[in-house]
Design a protein around this motif. Sequence first.
Motif, PDB file in Angstrom:
ATOM      1  N   ASP A   1     -18.155   8.731 -69.086  1.00  0.00           N
ATOM      2  CA  ASP A   1     -19.113   9.691 -68.536  1.00  0.00           C
ATOM      3  C   ASP A   1     -18.394  10.991 -68.196  1.00  0.00           C
ATOM      4  O   ASP A   1     -17.206  10.957 -67.917  1.00  0.00           O
TER       5      ASP A   1
ATOM      6  N   HIS B   1     -20.335  10.157 -72.353  1.00  0.00           N
ATOM      7  CA  HIS B   1     -20.880   8.884 -72.822  1.00  0.00           C
ATOM      8  C   HIS B   1     -22.355   8.751 -72.475  1.00  0.00           C
ATOM      9  O   HIS B   1     -23.180   8.383 -73.300  1.00  0.00           O
ATOM     10  N   GLY B   2     -22.686   9.056 -71.213  1.00  0.00           N
ATOM     11  CA  GLY B   2     -24.066   8.895 -70.770  1.00  0.00           C
ATOM     12  C   GLY B   2     -25.009   9.769 -71.585  1.00  0.00           C
ATOM     13  O   GLY B   2     -26.092   9.358 -71.985  1.00  0.00           O
TER      14      GLY B   2
ATOM     15  N   ARG C   1     -25.211   8.480 -75.233  1.00  0.00           N
ATOM     16  CA  ARG C   1     -25.874   7.184 -75.271  1.00  0.00           C
ATOM     17  C   ARG C   1     -27.379   7.368 -75.102  1.00  0.00           C
ATOM     18  O   ARG C   1     -28.178   6.673 -75.713  1.00  0.00           O
ATOM     19  N   ARG C   2     -27.762   8.323 -74.272  1.00  0.00           N
ATOM     20  CA  ARG C   2     -29.206   8.537 -74.071  1.00  0.00           C
ATOM     21  C   ARG C   2     -29.861   9.112 -75.330  1.00  0.00           C
ATOM     22  O   ARG C   2     -30.985   8.767 -75.652  1.00  0.00           O
TER      23      ARG C   2
ATOM     24  N   ALA D   1     -30.002   6.178 -77.657  1.00  0.00           N
ATOM     25  CA  ALA D   1     -30.927   5.156 -77.179  1.00  0.00           C
ATOM     26  C   ALA D   1     -32.372   5.523 -77.519  1.00  0.00           C
ATOM     27  O   ALA D   1     -33.206   4.664 -77.786  1.00  0.00           O
ATOM     28  N   LYS D   2     -32.642   6.819 -77.512  1.00  0.00           N
ATOM     29  CA  LYS D   2     -33.994   7.284 -77.849  1.00  0.00           C
ATOM     30  C   LYS D   2     -34.389   6.868 -79.254  1.00  0.00           C
ATOM     31  O   LYS D   2     -35.548   6.615 -79.542  1.00  0.00           O
TER      32      LYS D   2
ATOM     33  N   ARG E   1     -21.336  -6.540 -67.941  1.00  0.00           N
ATOM     34  CA  ARG E   1     -22.159  -5.539 -67.253  1.00  0.00           C
ATOM     35  C   ARG E   1     -21.497  -4.179 -67.242  1.00  0.00           C
ATOM     36  O   ARG E   1     -20.324  -4.083 -66.928  1.00  0.00           O
ATOM     37  N   GLY E   2     -22.261  -3.157 -67.548  1.00  0.00           N
ATOM     38  CA  GLY E   2     -21.701  -1.814 -67.487  1.00  0.00           C
ATOM     39  C   GLY E   2     -22.283  -0.946 -68.576  1.00  0.00           C
ATOM     40  O   GLY E   2     -23.058  -1.421 -69.407  1.00  0.00           O
ATOM     41  N   PRO E   3     -21.888   0.319 -68.574  1.00  0.00           N
ATOM     42  CA  PRO E   3     -22.515   1.284 -69.489  1.00  0.00           C
ATOM     43  C   PRO E   3     -22.203   1.040 -70.960  1.00  0.00           C
ATOM     44  O   PRO E   3     -22.873   1.592 -71.825  1.00  0.00           O
TER      45      PRO E   3
ATOM     46  N   PHE F   1     -22.355  -1.869 -72.536  1.00  0.00           N
ATOM     47  CA  PHE F   1     -23.042  -3.044 -73.072  1.00  0.00           C
ATOM     48  C   PHE F   1     -23.596  -2.722 -74.459  1.00  0.00           C
ATOM     49  O   PHE F   1     -24.109  -1.634 -74.706  1.00  0.00           O
TER      50      PHE F   1
ATOM     51  N   MET G   1     -29.404   3.257 -68.893  1.00  0.00           N
ATOM     52  CA  MET G   1     -28.851   3.730 -70.163  1.00  0.00           C
ATOM     53  C   MET G   1     -29.854   3.543 -71.296  1.00  0.00           C
ATOM     54  O   MET G   1     -29.492   3.607 -72.471  1.00  0.00           O
ATOM     55  N   SER G   2     -31.061   3.210 -70.951  1.00  0.00           N
ATOM     56  CA  SER G   2     -32.109   2.983 -71.950  1.00  0.00           C
ATOM     57  C   SER G   2     -31.701   1.921 -72.975  1.00  0.00           C
ATOM     58  O   SER G   2     -31.914   2.089 -74.167  1.00  0.00           O
TER      59      SER G   2
ATOM     60  N   ASP H   1     -41.271   7.662 -75.790  1.00  0.00           N
ATOM     61  CA  ASP H   1     -40.743   8.366 -76.961  1.00  0.00           C
ATOM     62  C   ASP H   1     -39.504   9.197 -76.646  1.00  0.00           C
ATOM     63  O   ASP H   1     -38.741   9.557 -77.538  1.00  0.00           O
ATOM     64  N   ASP H   2     -39.310   9.507 -75.358  1.00  0.00           N
ATOM     65  CA  ASP H   2     -38.107  10.243 -74.981  1.00  0.00           C
ATOM     66  C   ASP H   2     -36.983   9.308 -74.539  1.00  0.00           C
ATOM     67  O   ASP H   2     -35.954   9.757 -74.037  1.00  0.00           O
ATOM     68  N   GLY H   3     -37.204   7.999 -74.705  1.00  0.00           N
ATOM     69  CA  GLY H   3     -36.178   7.046 -74.295  1.00  0.00           C
ATOM     70  C   GLY H   3     -36.117   6.862 -72.791  1.00  0.00           C
ATOM     71  O   GLY H   3     -35.162   6.319 -72.257  1.00  0.00           O
TER      72      GLY H   3
ATOM     73  N   PRO I   1     -28.036  -4.567 -68.177  1.00  0.00           N
ATOM     74  CA  PRO I   1     -26.573  -4.500 -68.272  1.00  0.00           C
ATOM     75  C   PRO I   1     -25.947  -3.466 -67.357  1.00  0.00           C
ATOM     76  O   PRO I   1     -24.762  -3.550 -67.057  1.00  0.00           O
ATOM     77  N   THR I   2     -26.720  -2.474 -66.934  1.00  0.00           N
ATOM     78  CA  THR I   2     -26.112  -1.460 -66.072  1.00  0.00           C
ATOM     79  C   THR I   2     -26.545  -1.621 -64.609  1.00  0.00           C
ATOM     80  O   THR I   2     -26.237  -0.781 -63.777  1.00  0.00           O
TER      81      THR I   2
END
Lengths: 422, 60
Positions: free
Chosen positions: A101, A104-105, A108-109, A112-113, A365-367, A369, B12-13, B29-31, B52-53
């Motif tokens: 981070d 990363h965050g 990842r977002r 993830a979308k 567990r953690g970012p 995963f 973290m979606s 749609d925006d996660g 997980p987070t």
Amino acid sequence: MPTPTLDAIDLSDREFWGAPPDQRHAVFDLLRRESPFAFFAEPVIPYIEPGAGYHAVTRYADVEAISCRPALFASGSGAVSIADMPPDLNEFYGSLISMDDPRHGKIRRIVAKAFTPRVLEKLVGNVQAVADDVVALARQKAGGGDGSIDVVADLAAPIPLRVICDMMGIPDDDRAMVLKQSNVILSGGDPELIEDEEYAVTAFLQAGEALARLMTRLAAERRSRPADDLTTALVTTEVDGERLTSQEIASFFILLLVAGNETTRNAISQGVLALSEHPAERDRWAADPGLTRTAVEEIVRWTSPITWMRRTATQDVELSGRSFPAGSKFLLFYGAANRDPAVFADPHRLDLARDPNPHVGFGSRGPHFCLGAHLARREIGVAFRAFAEQLPDLEVSGEPARLQSSFVNGLKRLPARLTGPR
Amino acid sequence: MTRVVVDRERCMSSGICEMEAPEVFELDDDGVLQVRQPADVSQVATAVRACPTGALALVD
């Protein structure tokens, strides 16, 4: 089997990683019991300066304690290699995995979308069709010959490869190259896949470049002509007005290809092997589709396809009452944690109904995963149901060829036969 | 009444909660994770544990 002794153990010895799992688990049982932060010198890689060494973390509780404190135990200096790699190389090959981070965050977002369960549902509605097709081709191959197939090449490899390539929109003509290069990247230097160890680093770099070229081409095509695939989502998605750069897309693509192919492939091939060694469990699952949810988790626990990830202490830290200086490297041995008797009753028993099963086969567990856990679960479940229903005569017929890699618990080949209806 | 809360900094979606309890959790749609408060929170206990987070919690 000889009883291992602590001072004879060297986790940096390549030979150790080609040994049968029983032997490796006996070693990890001993480490977990007697020396849960055992220290090892780093393996020698040509042209890479070895560091000071690493601690092998084998207890579930310690793996979890490290994973869930990413600020103290960072990934940015390398999560997928023991030696420190140059930072740009790290980020290129590790993508999100070797990032901390706030970067990363953010990435990842964005990713993830494009990777939500709903999007996946739409994109991978064809997992069943892919599995059916792969199974039919294996049947055809067996029927055209003496009944023999290779579980790795004919069943385990093509399912995740085709799913990932379908998701990304990779043209058919490029798929053989994708499989070959991702094998090189995750070979761990296995002599069969990288012929000359002296050139391991070169082979590795060339593989990365080939995949990056493909992705750059594809990303450009999707920017001008959007399609209904993950590549399009990746090139168009914004978070806080920011998009992924071409470099970030290329390295995420390598991550997806490599992580999405090899892990699921090895879960499937090692799962087939495990079921052939535990026929009562195989029959139980074949007879009861309702077992699939817990069975998939147990296959992942049992096989632990990724053996470790690395973390590095950002400051002086304490773990289970022991102190470690800043800069200490820790390898989190997921397969060892997944057999920790403090968490799993009778850990060396394959129990497809095990529930709860809080394994760390997708990471703890953690970012960090596993981003693709839901996809992997789906693929493994669909694959094994297809085998149970359409290949009930599948029989492992020879010894597996194991990948000599500490990082991936892999099989190169697993000879089997389709004996035909009896 | 017990409710599900999301720590937005930690989320973290990953979508793991949505796989466990799709009637309660959905990444839009925006996660961004959307939560439909369930009548019975016991049905989301597994999803909360599975995050997980550690971004999900049940609060009174």
